[in-house]
Every structure is written in structure tokens, then in C-alpha cells.
Scaffold this active site. Structure first.
Site, PDB file in Angstrom:
ATOM      1  N   HIS A  52      -7.439  -5.523  -0.619  1.00  0.00           N
ATOM      2  CA  HIS A  52      -6.224  -4.710  -0.601  1.00  0.00           C
ATOM      3  C   HIS A  52      -5.096  -5.318   0.227  1.00  0.00           C
ATOM      4  CE1 HIS A  52      -3.968  -1.063  -1.286  1.00  0.00           C
ATOM      5  NE2 HIS A  52      -3.902  -0.772   0.007  1.00  0.00           N
ATOM      6  N   SER A  80       0.832  -1.202   0.000  1.00  0.00           N
ATOM      7  CA  SER A  80       0.000   0.000   0.000  1.00  0.00           C
ATOM      8  C   SER A  80       0.871   1.258   0.000  1.00  0.00           C
ATOM      9  CB  SER A  80      -0.959  -0.058   1.194  1.00  0.00           C
ATOM     10  OG  SER A  80      -2.014   0.855   1.043  1.00  0.00           O
ATOM     11  N   ASP A 105      -9.942  -4.418  -5.641  1.00  0.00           N
ATOM     12  CA  ASP A 105      -9.241  -3.628  -4.625  1.00  0.00           C
ATOM     13  C   ASP A 105      -9.819  -2.214  -4.643  1.00  0.00           C
ATOM     14  OD1 ASP A 105      -7.512  -2.158  -3.056  1.00  0.00           O
ATOM     15  OD2 ASP A 105      -5.679  -3.038  -3.892  1.00  0.00           O
TER      16      ASP A 105
END
Length: 263
Positions: A245, A95, A217
Site C-alpha cells: 500500500h 491512501s 494491496d
């Protein structure tokens, strides 16, 4: 303050192995890698750490000015690599840490062998032809909600972020992780994360990169993965079967296999 204390630094695996550094995303800590990192301990030197404000990091090390941009977090990554005298590093960033790794590798390319970017996004907000997945008003509303009721926001958003509605325990774990993060720091990190724009940095990267893109996602949709792939010269894009995610939690075996195939 030593870096082991500052970042709850843990180094395992083979002392003579190629270093693999795992960096967690917003609201998480190094525990998010517990199903992935051990799979590399037999062949690599494994480095895990917590960003300041997360997990078991030392909250006294938080500095408003340093952490007002992702560059401050990139500086921390480089500090750790210097302290451990590591080169030829495989950096695995989930991320927001994907972009933190990109920034660190641009600054000191000789330290890095490869980057693995898990669910990366150079900008979360739509901008002209660019699709980031969120309107500016969406992000402002999310940050406002986070500011006014961090715990409530966490319990509402974590299951959405992790996806996999049929496995509610994953959402519960991410909720607990969010709730364990210092709220004051989390609110600031959220602003730095969701208002960042690192699109121009992609062209500066010279380190080979693997992009792991999950299906469904909501934080970094596939169009964003495609954008990162197009703008990172020589990058490799893998579309995963994993959804949501957080494939390091929801699909660790597939995540490990994809990274090992690339290495």
C-alpha cells in the site's frame, strides 16, 4: 496560528514552477515522500505538509468537530493553497489523502490542474455489490483493537499494510511512523478514514486524475482501483509492479516515473 507551524509546512523547488502538493496517508507524515518529492524539485514548486495530529504538526490545532469528517482535512488543503496563493496545482494524495484531494478539488476546481491518487479507496467496507476489501465486522474489530492497544495494533498492522514481507525494514519504518502519531488523534482519524464513504463524490470531480494501483494491496485492492477508475470521468489507471500500500516507500522510482509520465 500560522499554517507553517500548524502543518509543519515546507515549500521547496522552483518558485516559478508548477506547484506539486504531496499529502500523506493515515499514520504517516510528510517524511513518507522523501524518496519521491525531491525528484520534482528541479521542475516544480514542491509543497509538503503534515495533517494535524501527524508528524511535526501543531497538536493544539486539532478540533474534534472540524476533523470529524474528511471535509475538515480538505479544508486544510484549501487553506494552504490560499495561503500560498497557489493555482494549477498537481495534488498527489496517498491512501486517505487521495479522497481528501478529491473533496478539495470538487470544492475549488480552479485551484487544481491534476490529481494523482495513490492507492485510493472511496469506501473500505463492502456494501452490496461494492467490494471495498473489508467486512463491516472486520473494520469494527480493527478499530476496537486500535482503541484498546494502539501501539500493539501499529506493530501488527504496519507490516501488513506496507506489504513486501521480504523487506521488513519497510514495515518497521511504518510502525515507527504510526507510533509517532498522537494516539488519541490517530484513533479518531482511523474512524473517519475507515468508516468514510465517498463513492457519491467521485461523479462530482471534474479534475483529471491518475490512479496508481499497486498489486497485492490489502488496504485498497485492485477491484477498488478499478471502481475509482470507472467512476472518475476521464481518469487514467496505472497498474504498478509495486506491491503493498506504500509505493512511495517500497517503489519510489516506479512511483516517480508514473507521475512524471502522466504530467
Amino acid at each position: 496560528m500560522n499554517l507553517t507551524q500548524k502543518h509543519a509546512l515546507t515549500v521547496t523547488g522552483r518558485p516559478d514552477g508548477q506547484p506539486v502538493m504531496f499529502a500523506h496517508g493515515f499514520g504517516c507524515d510528510q517524511n513518507m515522500w522523501r524518496f519521491v518529492a525531491p525528484e520534482f524539485a528541479g521542475t516544480h514548486r514542491v509543497v509538503l505538509f503534515d495533517h494535524v495530529g501527524a508528524g511535526r504538526s501543531d497538536l493544539r490545532a486539532y478540533d474534534d468537530q472540524r476533523y470529524s469528517s474528511l471535509e475538515g482535512y480538505a479544508s486544510d488543503v484549501l487553506e494552504i493553497l490560499h495561503d500560498l496563493d497557489l493555482r494549477d496545482v498537481v495534488f498527489v494524495g496517498h491512501s486517505v489523502s487521495a479522497m481528501i484531494g478529491v473533496l478539495a478539488a470538487i470544492r475549488e476546481p480552479d485551484r487544481f490542474a491534476k490529481l494523482v491518487l495513490v492507492g485510493p479507496s472511496p469506501r473500505y467496507i463492502d456494501d452490496g455489490d461494492y467490494v471495498g476489501g473489508f467486512g463491516k465486522a472486520d473494520i469494527e474489530a480493527m478499530l476496537e483493537s486500535l482503541d484498546s492497544n494502539y501501539l500493539g495494533w501499529s506493530s501488527a498492522m504496519a507490516p501488513v499494510i506496507v506489504g513486501n514481507a521480504d523487506r521488513p525494514e519497510l514495515g518497521q519504518e511504518l510502525t515507527q511512523s504510526f507510533c509517532a502519531t498522537d494516539p488519541a488523534i490517530a484513533k479518531k482519524f482511523a474512524r473517519v478514514t475507515f468508516l468514510s464513504d465517498n463513492r457519491a463524490d467521485l461523479a462530482k470531480l471534474r479534475t483529471p486524475a491518475l490512479i496508481l494501483q499497486c498489486a497485492d494491496d490489502v488496504i485498497a485492492p485492485s477491484v477498488v482501483g478499478d471502481y475509482v477508475h470507472e467512476h472518475l470521468e476521464g481518469s487514467t489507471l496505472v497498474a504498478m509492479n509495486a506491491t503493498g500500500h506504500c509505493p512511495n516507500l517500497s517503489a519510489p522510482a516506479e512511483t516517480v516515473a508514473a507521475i512524471k509520465a502522466y504530467l
